[in-house]
Design an enzyme around this catalytic site. Structure first.
Site, PDB file in Angstrom:
ATOM      1  N   SER A   1       0.811  -1.222   0.000  1.00  0.00           N
ATOM      2  CA  SER A   1       0.000   0.000   0.000  1.00  0.00           C
ATOM      3  C   SER A   1       0.844   1.271   0.000  1.00  0.00           C
ATOM      4  O   SER A   1       0.338   2.344  -0.348  1.00  0.00           O
ATOM      5  CB  SER A   1      -0.951   0.004   1.201  1.00  0.00           C
ATOM      6  OG  SER A   1      -0.231  -0.147   2.409  1.00  0.00           O
TER       7      SER A   1
ATOM      8  N   HIS B   1       0.998   5.318   6.424  1.00  0.00           N
ATOM      9  CA  HIS B   1       0.863   5.894   5.093  1.00  0.00           C
ATOM     10  C   HIS B   1       1.062   7.411   5.168  1.00  0.00           C
ATOM     11  O   HIS B   1       1.263   7.960   6.250  1.00  0.00           O
ATOM     12  CB  HIS B   1      -0.503   5.532   4.509  1.00  0.00           C
ATOM     13  CG  HIS B   1      -0.710   4.058   4.407  1.00  0.00           C
ATOM     14  ND1 HIS B   1      -1.380   3.331   5.376  1.00  0.00           N
ATOM     15  CD2 HIS B   1      -0.327   3.165   3.464  1.00  0.00           C
ATOM     16  CE1 HIS B   1      -1.397   2.060   5.034  1.00  0.00           C
ATOM     17  NE2 HIS B   1      -0.768   1.921   3.882  1.00  0.00           N
TER      18      HIS B   1
ATOM     19  N   ASP C   1      -3.653   6.533  11.391  1.00  0.00           N
ATOM     20  CA  ASP C   1      -2.756   5.965  10.385  1.00  0.00           C
ATOM     21  C   ASP C   1      -1.441   6.730  10.425  1.00  0.00           C
ATOM     22  O   ASP C   1      -1.344   7.869   9.949  1.00  0.00           O
ATOM     23  CB  ASP C   1      -3.387   6.051   8.992  1.00  0.00           C
ATOM     24  CG  ASP C   1      -2.518   5.389   7.922  1.00  0.00           C
ATOM     25  OD1 ASP C   1      -1.376   5.006   8.227  1.00  0.00           O
ATOM     26  OD2 ASP C   1      -2.999   5.257   6.771  1.00  0.00           O
TER      27      ASP C   1
END
Length: 450
Positions: free
Chosen positions: A149, A400, A397
């Site tokens: 990702s 990311h 998060d």
């Protein structure tokens, strides 16, 4: 008269045959286009570049100002984040390719300061990303970002920067919506994002929120066909992996279970993720080195997370709002183990790559991004998380990256290397030897940079 009549009859007969043949040919082409559209990722890519009319090449203006091209002594990966008053070249409103979880501006992140920094190597100037020049260099080419990702995160940044010049068209996505491809029509460039979190074959049992229902079944001696099948069709690629190897997994070699990582009660040998990561990376690198691929292959090191007071699954957060200074940020133990293995395996492969005339380049972005604890979505991975409750407990998060954000400057570095390649310029990389990583910067005259 008989002779003339027979001649006309023969001509008419041949004319009918020719029409019939042309009809079959067009039917076949129509069927092929239909099949290619549904035949999957590999067949679509292999036909997408070479069967289209190529866009005519144009001369690419490369500045002769030596200040704009880093000198041989420059290490692009050692530097500082400095203020950048102009900010990003795109926004969430001007780019439609930002996924919801990384769209920090749309999701209501209140502190825009993270947008106003840029990466500056210490020993040379790094020109800002020039989308038009990059597209000119990539005319009639195929590029892929292969990995997990974070690669998907990176491709969003690249698409947004390039869309300031030419709007990409999505031409493919797989059934799981993880692998995609875009086409830049003015330049006949395709950019693919290929989902392959381990680079080797894996059966993964996990939902969209990262909750596992069983151990990964990992074949550490089999390359993932998702990227292997199209490898030779690519002109440029960025390959990466990392964090997924920390997950619970059953390891297979030669189609036989040999051990595991985090599998109590399975009556299997606990080999640990280091065993699997080293073996898998070695296998991937060995394939690349011996492939005789004539394009440019980047291996990107894994990116660090900045979870504090916990991790993804137990309430970790990333509250920092400005970049760190070199020496301040400490890499987490597990991240450092992954990073060390990456450097060691790349170093082994790089030494062999020259013998096989393969262009293998290290993108050592780990420490560059280690200095950006402010660049993650944090709680703003979801839309306006505190709109109804200012003290709501929400998923953070810290792995990311916000788009736009620090990821954009990875493209500055990559473009600089691509420009050097076009000029046959020597590439400098850091070579780290052994576990202690007593590193010294060296100039590596890789194939094509002589």
């Amino acid at each position: 008269m008989i002779v003339k009549w027979n001649s006309w009859s023969l001509y008419r007969h041949h004319h009918v045959l020719i029409k019939f043949a042309v009809s079959i040919l067009f039917s076949g082409l129509t069927f092929r286009l239909y099949v290619v559209h549904y035949n999957g990722f590999a067949s679509d890519l292999q036909s997408s570049i070479h069967e289209k009319d190529q866009v005519p090449e144009q001369d690419v203006a490369i500045p002769e100002n030596k200040d704009q091209i880093p000198l041989e002594k420059c290490d692009l990966f050692k530097g500082d984040w400095i203020p950048n008053p102009s900010g990003p070249i795109y926004t969430n409103e001007s780019c439609r390719w930002i996924e919801e979880h990384q769209n920090c501006m749309k999701n209501g992140r209140p502190d825009p300061g993270y947008l106003y920094w840029k990466w500056k190597p210490r020993d040379c100037k790094l020109p800002p990303f020039n989308a038009k020049r990059f597209l000119e260099l990539m005319r009639n080419k195929a590029w892929a970002l292969i990995g997990d990702s974070i690669s998907r995160n990176h491709v969003q940044s690249l698409l947004c920067m390039l869309s300031t010049v030419d709007q990409p068209v999505e031409v493919y996505r797989d059934g799981d919506n993880k692998s995609k491809r875009w086409h830049f029509p003015l330049y006949n460039l395709t950019v693919s994002n290929i989902w392959s979190p381990f680079l080797v074959t894996a059966a993964i049992f996990e939902d969209i929120n990262g909750v596992s229902t069983g151990e990964v079944q990992l074949h550490i001696d089999k390359l993932d066909e998702a990227w292997k099948d199209i490898y030779q069709s690519l002109d440029y690629m960025t390959i990466s992996t990392g964090q997924w190897f920390l997950r619970a997994a059953i390891y297979h070699e030669n189609d036989t279970i040999v051990g595991c990582h985090l599998c109590p009660g399975k009556n299997l040998t606990e080999l640990g993720f280091v065993y699997a990561y080293r073996k898998a990376l070695h296998y991937v690198m060995d394939f690349i080195v011996k492939s005789k691929h004539k394009g440019l292959i980047f291996f990107r090191t894994s990116t660090p997370d900045h979870f504090e007071n916990g991790e993804w699954h137990n309430g970790g957060t990333c509250p920092k709002t400005s970049p760190g200074k070199p020496g301040e940020a400490k890499m987490k133990e597990l991240s450092k183990i992954l990073y060390d293995i990456e450097l060691e395996e790349f170093d082994k492969a790089s030494a062999k790559a020259a013998d096989y005339d393969v262009n293998l380049i290290l993108l050592d972005f780990t420490n560059l991004l280690l200095l950006r604890p402010d660049g993650h979505p944090g709680p703003y991975r979801q839309f306006r998380p505190f709109a109804e409750n200012k003290t709501a407990v929400v998923q953070n998060d810290c792995l990311h990256w916000c788009i736009p954000g620090p990821m954009d400057f990875l493209n500055d570095v990559i473009m600089d290397i691509v420009v050097k390649k076009s000029l046959n310029y020597p590439i400098r990389r850091s070579v780290c030897v052994g576990i202690s990583h007593s590193c010294e910067a060296q100039t590596s005259h890789l194939p094509g940079y002589n």
